[in-house]
Design an enzyme around this catalytic site. Structure first.
Site: not given
Length: 257
Positions: A139, A152
């Site tokens: 990501s 995250y």
């Protein structure tokens, strides 16, 4: 050639869109998901013939579970030409809250260790065959740490570094390691975000671009390209400017929010 792709997190979002894109390209599918029943139902609804698709129930956060699914895939369908470690979870955390340490452990177990566990059963046979692609879905959030996104961002930064390390280890072995960094993709995960999502794209559009990047053998690709430019700017942005830019921005939702 009748090629096979193994995809984790295939029950929804990016994983499901990738499965459909590979099916359209004539590939056979090996789909791993915790919600195996829903994944099998989706495949039937799309009219994918049973002989072209097998579904494996697996949780990438449980190493024995995903390793068993991968070994079952090899035994039943053969060694895949591509393995896409896509399964992941996204949730906010607050280090001051004791319970959120367990949240962080779960995110890392899924997004980072689960990625390595997905690759593990395929590495040796791919090296022996001297061909194959191992694809890690990371990501843009792994490029710089963002407030409220600690678990995250850390998990995706680790995924990026891990894939880079693995790529070096497998250099010359005939096995490609591809890192794909999505920006904001419209999925059930991002639907809960309460902050602006620039350059938001559909899962189907992402899957098409990711498919082409993987086929081209790209070692690293940010999708969409606009987020690639933003990622480069974030990478070089001085800390005081980064902190100022994200001060007061809404944070990722924590468990129960």
């Amino acid at each position: 050639m009748d090629r096979l792709v193994f995809i984790t997190g295939a029950s929804s979002g990016i994983g499901q869109a990738l499965a459909w894109r590979y099916h359209q390209a004539g590939w056979r599918l090996a789909l791993a998901a915790r919600r195996a029943g829903e994944t099998a139902q989706w495949a039937r609804q799309q009219g994918i013939p049973p002989e072209r698709c097998a579904v494996y129930e697996a949780d990438v956060a449980a190493t024995d579970s995903i390793v068993a699914a991968a070994e079952d895939c090899i035994a039943r369908q053969g060694l895949p030409a591509a393995v896409i470690a896509n399964a992941g979870i996204s949730v906010g955390m607050d280090t001051a809250v004791r319970e959120d340490l367990e949240v962080m452990a779960r995110v890392l177990a899924t997004n980072t260790v689960g990625l390595a566990a997905t690759f593990h059963p395929f590495v040796a046979p791919m090296v022996q065959r001297r061909s194959g692609s191992l694809v890690g879905i990371a990501s843009v959030a792994g490029i710089r740490g963002l407030p409220g996104h600690g678990a995250y961002c850390a998990s995706k930064a680790a995924a990026i570094s891990y894939c880079e390390s693995l790529r070096g280890e497998l250099r010359g072995a005939g096995v490609k390691v591809v890192t794909i960094c999505p920006g904001y993709i419209a999925t059930p995960l991002t639907a809960r975000n309460r902050f602006p999502m620039p350059f938001l794209m559909t899962a189907e559009a992402f899957a098409d671009r990711a498919f082409r990047a993987i086929e081209a053998g790209a070692s690293y690709r940010v999708i969409p390209w606009q987020m690639g430019i933003a990622a480069k700017l974030l990478r070089v942005l001085p800390n005081p400017l980064l902190d100022r830019a994200f001060a007061g921005q809404p944070r990722k939702r924590r468990v129960g929010e």
